[in-house]
Enzyme design. Structure first.
Site, PDB file in Angstrom:
ATOM      1  N   HIS A   1       1.194  -1.329  -0.161  1.00 57.05           N
ATOM      2  CA  HIS A   1      -0.127   0.096  -0.151  1.00 57.05           C
ATOM      3  C   HIS A   1       0.966   1.214  -0.038  1.00 57.05           C
ATOM      4  CE1 HIS A   1      -3.212   2.476   0.771  1.00 57.05           C
ATOM      5  NE2 HIS A   1      -3.117   2.714   2.045  1.00 57.05           N
TER       6      HIS A   1
ATOM      7  N   GLU B   1     -12.381   3.236   0.439  1.00 59.53           N
ATOM      8  CA  GLU B   1     -12.673   2.665   1.610  1.00 59.53           C
ATOM      9  C   GLU B   1     -13.528   3.560   2.513  1.00 59.53           C
ATOM     10  OE1 GLU B   1      -8.898   1.411   3.014  1.00 59.53           O
ATOM     11  OE2 GLU B   1      -8.470   3.142   4.114  1.00 59.53           O
TER      12      GLU B   1
HETATM   13  P1  NDP Z   1      -1.082  -6.408  10.174  1.00 63.32           P
HETATM   14  O1  NDP Z   1      -1.795  -5.621  11.147  1.00 63.32           O
HETATM   15  O2  NDP Z   1      -1.746  -7.670   9.905  1.00 63.32           O
HETATM   16  O3  NDP Z   1       0.403  -6.544  10.647  1.00 63.32           O
HETATM   17  C1  NDP Z   1       0.728  -7.382  11.721  1.00 63.32           C
HETATM   18  C2  NDP Z   1       2.060  -7.523  11.537  1.00 63.32           C
HETATM   19  O4  NDP Z   1       2.901  -6.349  11.917  1.00 63.32           O
HETATM   20  C3  NDP Z   1       2.428  -8.523  12.761  1.00 63.32           C
HETATM   21  O5  NDP Z   1       3.524  -9.405  12.453  1.00 63.32           O
HETATM   22  C4  NDP Z   1       3.045  -7.589  14.007  1.00 63.32           C
HETATM   23  O6  NDP Z   1       3.977  -8.088  14.769  1.00 63.32           O
HETATM   24  C5  NDP Z   1       3.729  -6.445  12.965  1.00 63.32           C
HETATM   25  N1  NDP Z   1       3.891  -5.273  13.751  1.00 63.32           N
HETATM   26  C6  NDP Z   1       3.016  -4.172  14.117  1.00 63.32           C
HETATM   27  N2  NDP Z   1       3.096  -3.407  14.615  1.00 63.32           N
HETATM   28  C7  NDP Z   1       4.767  -3.540  14.357  1.00 63.32           C
HETATM   29  C8  NDP Z   1       5.741  -2.511  15.038  1.00 63.32           C
HETATM   30  N3  NDP Z   1       5.266  -1.369  15.678  1.00 63.32           N
HETATM   31  N4  NDP Z   1       6.940  -3.104  14.837  1.00 63.32           N
HETATM   32  C9  NDP Z   1       7.246  -4.242  14.375  1.00 63.32           C
HETATM   33  N5  NDP Z   1       6.206  -5.107  13.887  1.00 63.32           N
HETATM   34  C10 NDP Z   1       4.858  -4.546  14.054  1.00 63.32           C
HETATM   35  O7  NDP Z   1      -0.907  -5.607   8.808  1.00 63.32           O
HETATM   36  P2  NDP Z   1      -1.627  -5.980   7.500  1.00 63.32           P
HETATM   37  O8  NDP Z   1      -1.274  -7.341   6.931  1.00 63.32           O
HETATM   38  O9  NDP Z   1      -3.187  -5.514   7.483  1.00 63.32           O
HETATM   39  O10 NDP Z   1      -0.946  -4.499   6.409  1.00 63.32           O
HETATM   40  C11 NDP Z   1       0.441  -4.827   5.854  1.00 63.32           C
HETATM   41  C12 NDP Z   1       0.403  -4.040   4.789  1.00 63.32           C
HETATM   42  O11 NDP Z   1      -0.380  -4.489   3.866  1.00 63.32           O
HETATM   43  C13 NDP Z   1      -0.006  -2.527   4.808  1.00 63.32           C
HETATM   44  O12 NDP Z   1       0.669  -1.504   4.209  1.00 63.32           O
HETATM   45  C14 NDP Z   1      -1.301  -2.503   4.525  1.00 63.32           C
HETATM   46  O13 NDP Z   1      -1.938  -1.327   3.913  1.00 63.32           O
HETATM   47  C15 NDP Z   1      -1.122  -3.494   3.410  1.00 63.32           C
HETATM   48  N6  NDP Z   1      -2.441  -4.335   2.853  1.00 63.32           N
HETATM   49  C16 NDP Z   1      -3.394  -4.896   3.756  1.00 63.32           C
HETATM   50  C17 NDP Z   1      -4.408  -5.449   3.250  1.00 63.32           C
HETATM   51  C18 NDP Z   1      -5.222  -6.380   4.209  1.00 63.32           C
HETATM   52  O14 NDP Z   1      -6.100  -6.835   3.801  1.00 63.32           O
HETATM   53  N7  NDP Z   1      -5.047  -6.367   5.642  1.00 63.32           N
HETATM   54  C19 NDP Z   1      -4.865  -5.432   1.815  1.00 63.32           C
HETATM   55  C20 NDP Z   1      -3.860  -4.693   0.902  1.00 63.32           C
HETATM   56  C21 NDP Z   1      -2.749  -4.107   1.606  1.00 63.32           C
HETATM   57  P3  NDP Z   1       3.530  -8.564  16.190  1.00 63.32           P
HETATM   58  O15 NDP Z   1       2.518  -9.984  15.843  1.00 63.32           O
HETATM   59  O16 NDP Z   1       4.668  -8.897  16.849  1.00 63.32           O
HETATM   60  O17 NDP Z   1       2.634  -7.774  16.758  1.00 63.32           O
HETATM   61 MG    MG Z   2      -7.806   0.001   1.791  1.00 61.98          MG
END
Ligand code: NDP
Ligand code: MG
Length: 328
Positions: free
Chosen positions: A107, A194
């Site tokens: 994204h 969204e």
């Molecule tokens: P998530 O919320 O699922 O990501 C969680 C992960 O990020 C976990 O591994 C978590 O680790 C880690 N994390 C969170 N905060 C931190 C931090 N401060 N430091 C280190 N690790 C961290 O994210 P998404 O998969 O939803 O999103 C990822 C990307 O993909 C974004 O850019 C989003 O916009 C994009 N995206 C998402 C979509 C979706 O459907 N979800 C669709 C299309 C794009 P821990 O377990 O240790 O907390």
């Molecule tokens: Mg979106």
């Protein structure tokens, strides 16, 4: 017509010597990592200690602290929440970037709104699946995929687009279709979509429709079935056969009522509100507001969530979904 890229347009072998370091093992991180590995690519995971780290290890990946994964990886794929990009990039990634590496995103938020400012000597690319992570995996396992957007913000190597296409192929997206866009267009259209339709618009439509039915004296259970539960069935029809296909499947009364009354509900005024939301996305004021909210602890977001949880639609919905065995 924009060009649609398919499997034959993408070449996995250009990633032969690359190591993809997936940072974060959540919705997108885990599911894209599994697909990329099954496609024969070299994948390592960068995580902070905890739940994600354990899960990635259980899935058989080599898991490193984020600094070390960024050091070992040649393509650093940022799959943590957008609001965490700035800090994690500054602390753990920036100093591990060397000439010719690539930074990849799903994204464009952090690049477009300048939360992350990469050095000139790396590729900056995007592969954005248009669906939630678990569906990206499920579709891949079924021999299909979720469509994706690719974009190139910076092409240092001269191969940035080929890399993005190959990653898109690795996650299964070129099986169904990949479109090329820009970080700006992906980010803005995603936020506008969204807010006006997918999350904001739909939610308010359902909620206000429910409220009116209850105010008119119908029981909340009936209002829930009418305004919320049945919305899924209608969306499924639209997804499969378009608006006209949906209209062919409903009764003539619903067809006439929908066509004649719908535009009086979602009228020019609603469209004017949508335009205002689009303007705030495009001039950066929404991003500024959200970053400020996140950095000051997210209290407003929590309050809005709590208020929604207490809404009668949510209360009766929970009861009904439990009865139906949809929710525990
Ligand atoms: P998530 O919320 O699922 O990501 C969680 C992960 O990020 C976990 O591994 C978590 O680790 C880690 N994390 C969170 N905060 C931190 C931090 N401060 N430091 C280190 N690790 C961290 O994210 P998404 O998969 O939803 O999103 C990822 C990307 O993909 C974004 O850019 C989003 O916009 C994009 N995206 C998402 C979509 C979706 O459907 N979800 C669709 C299309 C794009 P821990 O377990 O240790 O907390
Ligand atoms: Mg979106």
């Amino acid at each position: 017509m924009v060009r649609v890229y398919l499997d034959r347009d993408a070449d996995l072998s250009i990633l032969r010597d690359e190591v993809i370091a997936i940072i974060g093992y959540g919705s997108q991180g885990r599911n894209q990592a599994l697909n990329l590995r099954d496609s024969g690519l070299r994948v390592i995971i960068g995580c902070r200690p905890g739940r994600s780290q354990k899960l990635a290890e259980e899935d058989g990946f080599k898991v490193y602290p984020i600094d070390e994964a960024s050091e070992r990886g040649t393509i650093i794929y940022m799959l943590i929440p957008d609001m965490a990009h700035r800090e994690v990039y500054e602390k753990h990634v920036k100093d591990r970037l060397s000439e010719g590496k690539a930074l990849c995103f799903s994204h464009g938020f952090s690049i477009h709104y300048k939360q992350v400012i990469p050095p000139p000597f790396v590729d900056v690319i995007m592969v954005a699946p248009k669906g939630p992570g678990p569906i990206v995996r499920e579709a891949y396992l079924n021999g299909s995929g979720v469509p994706a957007l690719i974009a190139v913000q910076q092409d240092y190597s001269g191969k940035a687009k080929e890399k993005a296409l190959a990653i898109a192929k690795g996650i299964g997206a070129t099986r169904v279709g990949v479109l090329e866009t820009t970080f700006k267009d992906e980010t803005e259209s995603d936020l506008i979509g969204e807010q006006t339709v997918l999350v904001g618009g739909l939610m308010e439509l359902i909620k206000k429709g429910f409220e009116v039915l209850v105010e008119e004296g119908y029981p909340p259970e009936l209002a829930y079935f009418e305004a919320c539960n049945e919305a899924k069935l209608i969306i499924d029809l639209i997804y499969r056969s378009g608006l006209t296909g949906m209209l062919r499947a409903v009764s003539d009364t619903a067809k006439y009522g929908g066509l004649a009354v719908g535009p009086k509900i979602i009228d020019e005024h609603v469209k004017e509100n949508m335009r205002a939301a689009a303007r705030r996305v495009k001039d950066g004021s929404f991003a500024e507001e959200w970053i400020q909210e996140y950095e000051s602890g997210g209290e407003n977001l929590e309050r809005l969530m709590r208020e929604l949880e207490d809404h009668p639609l949510e209360v009766v919905g929970k009861k009904i979904r439990r009865m139906a065995g949809l929710e525990r």
